[in-house]
Design a protein around this motif. Sequence first.
Motif, mmCIF file in Angstrom:
data_model
loop_
_atom_site.group_PDB
_atom_site.id
_atom_site.type_symbol
_atom_site.label_atom_id
_atom_site.label_comp_id
_atom_site.label_asym_id
_atom_site.label_seq_id
_atom_site.Cartn_x
_atom_site.Cartn_y
_atom_site.Cartn_z
ATOM 1 N N SER A 188 0.834 -1.196 0.000
ATOM 2 C CA SER A 188 0.000 0.000 0.000
ATOM 3 C C SER A 188 0.873 1.252 0.000
ATOM 4 O O SER A 188 0.419 2.337 -0.371
ATOM 5 C CB SER A 188 -0.920 0.003 1.227
ATOM 6 O OG SER A 188 -0.170 0.118 2.424
ATOM 7 N N ARG A 191 1.807 2.142 -4.056
ATOM 8 C CA ARG A 191 0.757 2.057 -5.071
ATOM 9 C C ARG A 191 0.976 3.063 -6.202
ATOM 10 O O ARG A 191 0.877 2.724 -7.387
ATOM 11 C CB ARG A 191 -0.609 2.286 -4.421
ATOM 12 C CG ARG A 191 -1.784 2.090 -5.374
ATOM 13 C CD ARG A 191 -3.092 2.408 -4.679
ATOM 14 N NE ARG A 191 -3.441 1.404 -3.704
ATOM 15 C CZ ARG A 191 -4.254 0.378 -3.952
ATOM 16 N NH1 ARG A 191 -4.783 0.223 -5.159
ATOM 17 N NH2 ARG A 191 -4.543 -0.491 -3.015
ATOM 18 N N GLN A 195 1.796 1.643 -9.965
ATOM 19 C CA GLN A 195 0.744 1.837 -10.962
ATOM 20 C C GLN A 195 1.211 2.733 -12.101
ATOM 21 O O GLN A 195 0.872 2.496 -13.267
ATOM 22 C CB GLN A 195 -0.509 2.428 -10.305
ATOM 23 C CG GLN A 195 -1.264 1.430 -9.446
ATOM 24 C CD GLN A 195 -2.522 2.000 -8.838
ATOM 25 O OE1 GLN A 195 -2.621 3.198 -8.589
ATOM 26 N NE2 GLN A 195 -3.498 1.147 -8.590
ATOM 27 N N ASN A 218 -0.952 -6.287 1.594
ATOM 28 C CA ASN A 218 -1.720 -5.361 0.753
ATOM 29 C C ASN A 218 -1.265 -5.358 -0.705
ATOM 30 O O ASN A 218 -0.999 -4.313 -1.295
ATOM 31 C CB ASN A 218 -1.638 -3.936 1.331
ATOM 32 C CG ASN A 218 -2.224 -3.853 2.723
ATOM 33 O OD1 ASN A 218 -3.312 -4.358 2.975
ATOM 34 N ND2 ASN A 218 -1.495 -3.230 3.640
ATOM 35 N N TYR A 219 -1.217 -6.555 -1.294
ATOM 36 C CA TYR A 219 -0.727 -6.677 -2.673
ATOM 37 C C TYR A 219 -1.807 -7.134 -3.652
ATOM 38 O O TYR A 219 -1.516 -7.400 -4.815
ATOM 39 C CB TYR A 219 0.455 -7.649 -2.726
ATOM 40 C CG TYR A 219 0.176 -9.021 -2.162
ATOM 41 C CD1 TYR A 219 -0.504 -9.985 -2.902
ATOM 42 C CD2 TYR A 219 0.597 -9.347 -0.877
ATOM 43 C CE1 TYR A 219 -0.760 -11.243 -2.389
ATOM 44 C CE2 TYR A 219 0.342 -10.604 -0.346
ATOM 45 C CZ TYR A 219 -0.335 -11.552 -1.111
ATOM 46 O OH TYR A 219 -0.590 -12.804 -0.597
ATOM 47 N N ARG A 220 -3.047 -7.217 -3.206
ATOM 48 C CA ARG A 220 -4.116 -7.712 -4.079
ATOM 49 C C ARG A 220 -4.264 -6.889 -5.349
ATOM 50 O O ARG A 220 -4.525 -7.421 -6.434
ATOM 51 C CB ARG A 220 -5.445 -7.750 -3.314
ATOM 52 C CG ARG A 220 -5.529 -8.853 -2.262
ATOM 53 C CD ARG A 220 -5.485 -10.224 -2.928
ATOM 54 N NE ARG A 220 -5.300 -11.290 -1.941
ATOM 55 C CZ ARG A 220 -5.084 -12.548 -2.252
ATOM 56 N NH1 ARG A 220 -5.005 -12.892 -3.527
ATOM 57 N NH2 ARG A 220 -4.917 -13.458 -1.313
ATOM 58 N N TYR A 221 -4.105 -5.578 -5.239
ATOM 59 C CA TYR A 221 -4.248 -4.727 -6.422
ATOM 60 C C TYR A 221 -3.196 -5.055 -7.479
ATOM 61 O O TYR A 221 -3.413 -4.853 -8.684
ATOM 62 C CB TYR A 221 -4.193 -3.252 -6.027
ATOM 63 C CG TYR A 221 -2.827 -2.718 -5.666
ATOM 64 C CD1 TYR A 221 -2.021 -2.105 -6.627
ATOM 65 C CD2 TYR A 221 -2.342 -2.798 -4.367
ATOM 66 C CE1 TYR A 221 -0.771 -1.591 -6.301
ATOM 67 C CE2 TYR A 221 -1.103 -2.299 -4.029
ATOM 68 C CZ TYR A 221 -0.319 -1.687 -4.995
ATOM 69 O OH TYR A 221 0.923 -1.183 -4.667
ATOM 70 N N ASP A 224 -4.418 -7.939 -9.620
ATOM 71 C CA ASP A 224 -5.394 -7.442 -10.597
ATOM 72 C C ASP A 224 -4.690 -6.734 -11.754
ATOM 73 O O ASP A 224 -5.063 -6.898 -12.924
ATOM 74 C CB ASP A 224 -6.374 -6.474 -9.923
ATOM 75 C CG ASP A 224 -7.276 -7.181 -8.912
ATOM 76 O OD1 ASP A 224 -7.478 -8.405 -9.078
ATOM 77 O OD2 ASP A 224 -7.746 -6.523 -7.973
ATOM 78 N N LEU A 225 -3.673 -5.954 -11.438
ATOM 79 C CA LEU A 225 -2.912 -5.254 -12.477
ATOM 80 C C LEU A 225 -2.245 -6.230 -13.436
ATOM 81 O O LEU A 225 -2.211 -6.012 -14.646
ATOM 82 C CB LEU A 225 -1.837 -4.364 -11.837
ATOM 83 C CG LEU A 225 -2.218 -2.945 -11.431
ATOM 84 C CD1 LEU A 225 -1.044 -2.277 -10.716
ATOM 85 C CD2 LEU A 225 -2.635 -2.115 -12.628
#
Length: 343
Positions: A188, A191, A195, A218-221, A224-225
């Motif tokens: 987080s 990010r 991104q 906090n690496y779920r995003y 998805d990327l």
Amino acid sequence: MKKNLAFRINLKENFGLGHLIRCLRIANMIKRRYQIYFVCDNLSEKSEIRKYLNSYKIINIYTKNNFFNEKEDSKKFLSEFNKIKLDIVIVDDYRIGKIWHIAIKKKISKLIVIDDLLNKKYHCDYYINYKNDKDKSLLLKAKKSCNKDAKLLIGNKYSLIGKNLIKKRKINSKINLLINFGNYYDFSQARTLIQNLVNKKKSNNFKVFLCIGIFAKNYRYLLDLSKKNNDFTIIYKKIFIENLISKMDFYVGSCGNALYEMSYLNIPSVFFSMSKNQENKISDLEQYGHYFLLKKRYLNTLETSNLVKELIKNYRRIIKLNFSKKIFLKKNGINLIIKKINL
């Protein structure tokens, strides 16, 4: 019969994988000659780390309480070897110093300390510190901190870099960028940086490879990327990645052992000091061919990601800087240590 050798390391669920990795690199080279033990505080039976220790015996010296002081720890350590003749101990634990060393040294033939802080008094047979020591200040400090008869293995020739690293002979048509902030990183906090690097313009000619450590948060995003972007690859919960690193062209991440690996491979890098033992003078980094060391507070910014893009855009010019270094590492540091110590 094999001699008995124990590593004492500070290894927990959220700390100490760097210590484990460099000790494992030594252990894997000498395991045919020794019965090897890894002595930890209290490594869970369910820990993902245990799969890397399958070839060795694990000893936990605590059940409920953890490390209290050196004296008590030395007693617990020795009690585990009441029925085993322990010959050699290798310590890679910042909590341990002279008090512990003296207590253990009475019972064994050889005590070895691996360290990169040099902030205590030590009493050992061999002291290893592979930080840069061009001006010999580290050696002088070690002589004052260690017992007089200790043999000092100081300097970058003893660096514990992986033996499987292979230097590339040519640059990829598309630059491979490796991002790695260690095994405990909270993503987080990066990010914006990540991104912006992943969602790049088509004119930006690079692919992103990102390491998610064993205990990352906090690496779920990121997962998805990676599903949406063919130029973004996740390296998921792996410790030894020398074969992957050897295919990289540029590095962004923590300034730990990567400092030595990227120097050996001639890979331009942007480093961040993520902990106290990763603090380095920029003049020392320049000796290794590294010129970009940023404070942690600048990590998660558009400015930093734009800097990385600009450096990659000028990659062929930047890599020439790397070859102007003063120190050219070899990957025989582990062999040299084994020979010097006669393991």
